[in-house]
Design a protein around this motif. Structure first.
Motif, PDB file in Angstrom:
ATOM      1  N   GLY A 125     -54.489 -23.366  -3.171  1.00 45.94           N
ATOM      2  CA  GLY A 125     -54.628 -24.638  -2.466  1.00 45.94           C
ATOM      3  C   GLY A 125     -53.372 -25.132  -1.788  1.00 45.94           C
ATOM      4  N   VAL A 126     -52.316 -24.304  -1.738  1.00 46.95           N
ATOM      5  CA  VAL A 126     -51.044 -24.760  -1.156  1.00 46.95           C
ATOM      6  C   VAL A 126     -50.832 -24.276   0.270  1.00 46.95           C
ATOM      7  CG1 VAL A 126     -49.981 -24.905  -3.431  1.00 46.95           C
ATOM      8  CG2 VAL A 126     -49.729 -22.801  -2.082  1.00 46.95           C
ATOM      9  N   LEU A 127     -51.751 -23.460   0.764  1.00 46.74           N
ATOM     10  CA  LEU A 127     -51.578 -22.883   2.099  1.00 46.74           C
ATOM     11  C   LEU A 127     -52.897 -22.855   2.852  1.00 46.74           C
ATOM     12  CD1 LEU A 127     -49.652 -21.329   4.088  1.00 46.74           C
ATOM     13  CD2 LEU A 127     -50.503 -19.211   3.032  1.00 46.74           C
ATOM     14  N   GLN A 128     -52.835 -23.249   4.107  1.00 47.48           N
ATOM     15  CA  GLN A 128     -53.955 -23.107   5.032  1.00 47.48           C
ATOM     16  C   GLN A 128     -53.538 -22.133   6.124  1.00 47.48           C
ATOM     17  OE1 GLN A 128     -57.023 -26.204   6.859  1.00 47.48           O
ATOM     18  NE2 GLN A 128     -55.056 -26.379   7.889  1.00 47.48           N
ATOM     19  N   VAL A 129     -54.429 -21.206   6.478  1.00 51.35           N
ATOM     20  CA  VAL A 129     -54.117 -20.175   7.465  1.00 51.35           C
ATOM     21  C   VAL A 129     -55.046 -20.304   8.669  1.00 51.35           C
ATOM     22  CG1 VAL A 129     -53.872 -17.707   7.889  1.00 51.35           C
ATOM     23  CG2 VAL A 129     -53.373 -18.627   5.616  1.00 51.35           C
ATOM     24  N   ARG A 130     -54.454 -20.281   9.825  1.00 50.52           N
ATOM     25  CA  ARG A 130     -55.216 -20.290  11.074  1.00 50.52           C
ATOM     26  C   ARG A 130     -55.010 -18.915  11.722  1.00 50.52           C
ATOM     27  NH1 ARG A 130     -56.421 -24.767  13.840  1.00 50.52           N
ATOM     28  NH2 ARG A 130     -55.453 -23.904  15.727  1.00 50.52           N
ATOM     29  N   THR A 131     -56.069 -18.120  11.744  1.00 54.70           N
ATOM     30  CA  THR A 131     -55.974 -16.746  12.245  1.00 54.70           C
ATOM     31  C   THR A 131     -56.485 -16.663  13.680  1.00 54.70           C
ATOM     32  OG1 THR A 131     -56.307 -15.908  10.002  1.00 54.70           O
ATOM     33  CG2 THR A 131     -56.554 -14.338  11.811  1.00 54.70           C
ATOM     34  N   HIS A 132     -55.630 -16.141  14.549  1.00 50.36           N
ATOM     35  CA  HIS A 132     -55.976 -15.959  15.956  1.00 50.36           C
ATOM     36  C   HIS A 132     -56.165 -14.465  16.192  1.00 50.36           C
ATOM     37  CE1 HIS A 132     -54.255 -20.042  17.088  1.00 50.36           C
ATOM     38  NE2 HIS A 132     -53.705 -19.823  15.891  1.00 50.36           N
ATOM     39  N   MET A 133     -57.385 -14.036  16.527  1.00 55.77           N
ATOM     40  CA  MET A 133     -57.637 -12.636  16.873  1.00 55.77           C
ATOM     41  C   MET A 133     -57.309 -12.431  18.354  1.00 55.77           C
ATOM     42  SD  MET A 133     -59.197 -13.095  13.962  1.00 55.77           S
ATOM     43  CE  MET A 133     -60.447 -14.259  14.472  1.00 55.77           C
ATOM     44  N   VAL A 134     -56.297 -11.639  18.633  1.00 60.59           N
ATOM     45  CA  VAL A 134     -55.872 -11.455  20.022  1.00 60.59           C
ATOM     46  C   VAL A 134     -56.083  -9.996  20.435  1.00 60.59           C
ATOM     47  CG1 VAL A 134     -54.261 -13.378  20.144  1.00 60.59           C
ATOM     48  CG2 VAL A 134     -53.502 -11.245  19.156  1.00 60.59           C
ATOM     49  N   PRO A 135     -56.904  -9.759  21.450  1.00 63.91           N
ATOM     50  CA  PRO A 135     -57.145  -8.382  21.923  1.00 63.91           C
ATOM     51  C   PRO A 135     -56.029  -7.878  22.817  1.00 63.91           C
ATOM     52  CG  PRO A 135     -58.481  -9.917  23.189  1.00 63.91           C
ATOM     53  CD  PRO A 135     -57.766 -10.737  22.142  1.00 63.91           C
ATOM     54  N   LEU A 136     -54.838  -7.785  22.245  1.00 67.92           N
ATOM     55  CA  LEU A 136     -53.664  -7.341  23.009  1.00 67.92           C
ATOM     56  C   LEU A 136     -53.765  -5.867  23.367  1.00 67.92           C
ATOM     57  CD1 LEU A 136     -50.745  -8.011  24.018  1.00 67.92           C
ATOM     58  CD2 LEU A 136     -49.944  -7.297  21.750  1.00 67.92           C
ATOM     59  N   LEU A 137     -54.350  -5.057  22.475  1.00 66.55           N
ATOM     60  CA  LEU A 137     -54.390  -3.604  22.653  1.00 66.55           C
ATOM     61  C   LEU A 137     -55.783  -3.130  23.081  1.00 66.55           C
ATOM     62  CD1 LEU A 137     -52.286  -2.618  19.512  1.00 66.55           C
ATOM     63  CD2 LEU A 137     -51.512  -2.850  21.877  1.00 66.55           C
ATOM     64  N   VAL A 138     -56.423  -3.908  23.917  1.00 70.06           N
ATOM     65  CA  VAL A 138     -57.795  -3.589  24.310  1.00 70.06           C
ATOM     66  C   VAL A 138     -57.900  -2.241  25.013  1.00 70.06           C
ATOM     67  CG1 VAL A 138     -57.691  -4.758  26.548  1.00 70.06           C
ATOM     68  CG2 VAL A 138     -59.883  -4.589  25.332  1.00 70.06           C
ATOM     69  N   ASN A 139     -56.825  -1.799  25.670  1.00 66.70           N
ATOM     70  CA  ASN A 139     -56.844  -0.510  26.374  1.00 66.70           C
ATOM     71  C   ASN A 139     -56.212   0.622  25.561  1.00 66.70           C
ATOM     72  OD1 ASN A 139     -58.077  -1.449  28.812  1.00 66.70           O
ATOM     73  ND2 ASN A 139     -56.131  -2.411  29.375  1.00 66.70           N
ATOM     74  N   ARG A 253     -39.346 -10.840   8.528  1.00 70.08           N
ATOM     75  CA  ARG A 253     -38.535  -9.740   8.006  1.00 70.08           C
ATOM     76  C   ARG A 253     -37.856 -10.155   6.705  1.00 70.08           C
ATOM     77  NH1 ARG A 253     -34.960  -8.547  13.225  1.00 70.08           N
ATOM     78  NH2 ARG A 253     -34.921 -10.832  13.074  1.00 70.08           N
ATOM     79  N   ASP A 254     -37.681 -11.467   6.534  1.00 73.43           N
ATOM     80  CA  ASP A 254     -37.219 -12.008   5.263  1.00 73.43           C
ATOM     81  C   ASP A 254     -38.392 -11.971   4.295  1.00 73.43           C
ATOM     82  OD1 ASP A 254     -36.432 -13.490   3.083  1.00 73.43           O
ATOM     83  OD2 ASP A 254     -35.788 -15.241   4.233  1.00 73.43           O
ATOM     84  N   GLN A 255     -38.334 -11.148   3.274  1.00 69.49           N
ATOM     85  CA  GLN A 255     -39.464 -10.946   2.375  1.00 69.49           C
ATOM     86  C   GLN A 255     -39.855 -12.207   1.607  1.00 69.49           C
ATOM     87  OE1 GLN A 255     -38.713  -7.511  -0.088  1.00 69.49           O
ATOM     88  NE2 GLN A 255     -38.650  -6.109   1.651  1.00 69.49           N
ATOM     89  N   ARG A 256     -38.994 -13.207   1.587  1.00 71.35           N
ATOM     90  CA  ARG A 256     -39.290 -14.447   0.866  1.00 71.35           C
ATOM     91  C   ARG A 256     -39.726 -15.565   1.813  1.00 71.35           C
ATOM     92  NH1 ARG A 256     -35.710 -17.073  -1.535  1.00 71.35           N
ATOM     93  NH2 ARG A 256     -37.091 -17.828  -3.201  1.00 71.35           N
ATOM     94  N   TRP A 257     -40.102 -15.180   3.042  1.00 70.56           N
ATOM     95  CA  TRP A 257     -40.443 -16.202   4.025  1.00 70.56           C
ATOM     96  C   TRP A 257     -41.581 -17.106   3.561  1.00 70.56           C
ATOM     97  CZ3 TRP A 257     -45.297 -16.537   6.352  1.00 70.56           C
ATOM     98  CH2 TRP A 257     -46.141 -15.436   6.181  1.00 70.56           C
ATOM     99  N   LEU A 258     -42.581 -16.540   2.923  1.00 76.16           N
ATOM    100  CA  LEU A 258     -43.742 -17.329   2.519  1.00 76.16           C
ATOM    101  C   LEU A 258     -43.391 -18.271   1.371  1.00 76.16           C
ATOM    102  CD1 LEU A 258     -46.690 -17.854   3.103  1.00 76.16           C
ATOM    103  CD2 LEU A 258     -47.287 -15.989   1.545  1.00 76.16           C
ATOM    104  N   ASP A 259     -42.630 -17.781   0.412  1.00 73.53           N
ATOM    105  CA  ASP A 259     -42.206 -18.636  -0.695  1.00 73.53           C
ATOM    106  C   ASP A 259     -41.346 -19.778  -0.185  1.00 73.53           C
ATOM    107  OD1 ASP A 259     -43.518 -17.207  -2.688  1.00 73.53           O
ATOM    108  OD2 ASP A 259     -41.818 -15.857  -2.993  1.00 73.53           O
ATOM    109  N   LYS A 260     -40.502 -19.494   0.789  1.00 79.37           N
ATOM    110  CA  LYS A 260     -39.644 -20.537   1.341  1.00 79.37           C
ATOM    111  C   LYS A 260     -40.472 -21.608   2.064  1.00 79.37           C
ATOM    112  CE  LYS A 260     -35.510 -17.656   1.912  1.00 79.37           C
ATOM    113  NZ  LYS A 260     -34.563 -17.045   2.886  1.00 79.37           N
ATOM    114  N   LEU A 261     -41.514 -21.175   2.774  1.00 79.38           N
ATOM    115  CA  LEU A 261     -42.357 -22.133   3.484  1.00 79.38           C
ATOM    116  C   LEU A 261     -43.121 -23.049   2.527  1.00 79.38           C
ATOM    117  CD1 LEU A 261     -43.961 -20.081   6.422  1.00 79.38           C
ATOM    118  CD2 LEU A 261     -42.290 -21.926   6.614  1.00 79.38           C
ATOM    119  N   THR A 262     -43.555 -22.465   1.406  1.00 81.98           N
ATOM    120  CA  THR A 262     -44.392 -23.223   0.458  1.00 81.98           C
ATOM    121  C   THR A 262     -43.602 -23.777  -0.713  1.00 81.98           C
ATOM    122  OG1 THR A 262     -44.960 -21.157  -0.668  1.00 81.98           O
ATOM    123  CG2 THR A 262     -46.462 -21.917   1.056  1.00 81.98           C
ATOM    124  N   ALA A 263     -42.293 -23.676  -0.668  1.00 81.27           N
ATOM    125  CA  ALA A 263     -41.460 -24.178  -1.760  1.00 81.27           C
ATOM    126  C   ALA A 263     -41.715 -25.669  -1.979  1.00 81.27           C
ATOM    127  CB  ALA A 263     -39.976 -23.945  -1.450  1.00 81.27           C
ATOM    128  N   GLY A 264     -41.912 -26.053  -3.230  1.00 83.07           N
ATOM    129  CA  GLY A 264     -42.133 -27.436  -3.556  1.00 83.07           C
ATOM    130  C   GLY A 264     -43.590 -27.858  -3.473  1.00 83.07           C
TER     131      GLY A 264
END
Length: 267
Positions: A125-139, A253-264
């Protein structure tokens, strides 16, 4: 050309052929001939084998069922908002936007590295994710179009409440870039295997319900300077995956990026 002339020409050709054979026999080691013939046969075998292997590799997804993945269970909803799929607690203190392409190898690596962590924080319950599907590699599939077909199917799966499982299944068994993707029938069968039985889902996959909108959105996103990154050598632009939090691109690339975002944050 008359008959007599044809006969004379044929005799000359036969005589020249006999002379060539005699010359070869008198001046060439029989063992060498055998080696040359063996080498030619071996090369032919390699070429034929390479063609067979290449064709098999190129079409390795053909006729295959897409294995289903089992995401971490969550009591929080997943819903489609236009071309974005939102999962998690609407009151979550942290929200991230993830831009990804189902054919992108780095997107698969991102999912393998952080997918379970993201799902656990969504379940907590501490994170909400908004996923954007982007057809960048359609070809970038053969035939082209898998990137768009997969994005469209995932949006339809969201309408059926099966987005996360559908999303995870496609990354777990991602086709190789530049080769055959999954067909629309295979995407429909994946939906069925995940419990999607509605005709609307199958029809929407077949007729590309969201194709035009996804294509237009891809163009908009690629031209949005706030989503551009520096790729080095003076190159800057949009790429996948891209993660955004509080309007800023996240350096995952910082492996702790998610923990840092949700800290506290509290579960």
């Amino acid at each position: 050309m008359g008959g007599a002339e044809r006969t004379a020409r044929k005799r000359r050709q036969q005589q020249m052929g006999k002379q060539a054979v005699a010359k070869a026999r008198s001046g060439t080691d029989p063992k060498r001939i055998g080696i040359i013939v063996a080498a030619v046969v071996a090369i032919a075998a390699v070429v034929v084998g390479g063609i067979v292997w290449t064709n098999a590799s190129q079409n390795e997804t053909e006729g295959q069922s897409i294995p289903t993945a089992q995401p971490i269970a969550s009591d929080y909803p997943e819903r489609r908002e236009g071309l974005v799929v939102v999962t998690g607690n609407p009151q979550a203190p942290t929200t991230i936007d993830v831009y990804a392409d189902f054919l992108c190898p780095v997107c698969r690596q991102f999912h393998e590295a952080y997918g379970r962590q993201i799902q656990q924080k969504v379940a907590d319950g501490v994170l909400q994710v908004r996923t954007h599907m982007v057809p960048l590699l359609v070809n970038a599939s053969d035939p082209p179009g898998y990137s768009l077909d997969a994005a469209n199917a995932a949006l339809l799966a969201a309408d059926e409440g099966k987005f996360t499982a559908f999303h995870d299944s496609l990354y777990a068994s991602q086709p190789e870039e530049g080769k055959r993707g999954y067909s629309k029938d295979q995407l429909i069968q994946l939906g069925r295997d995940l419990g999607i039985t509605s005709q609307a889902f199958a029809d929407g996959v077949r007729n590309g319900r969201f194709d035009r909108q996804l294509t237009a959105e891809m163009e908009r996103i690629s031209n949005d300077p706030s989503l551009h990154q520096d790729f080095g050598d003076g190159q800057r632009g949009f790429g996948t995956p891209t993660v955004v939090a509080d309007g800023k691109i996240v350096d995952f690339r910082d492996q702790r990026w998610l923990d840092k975002l949700t800290a506290g944050s509290r579960g």
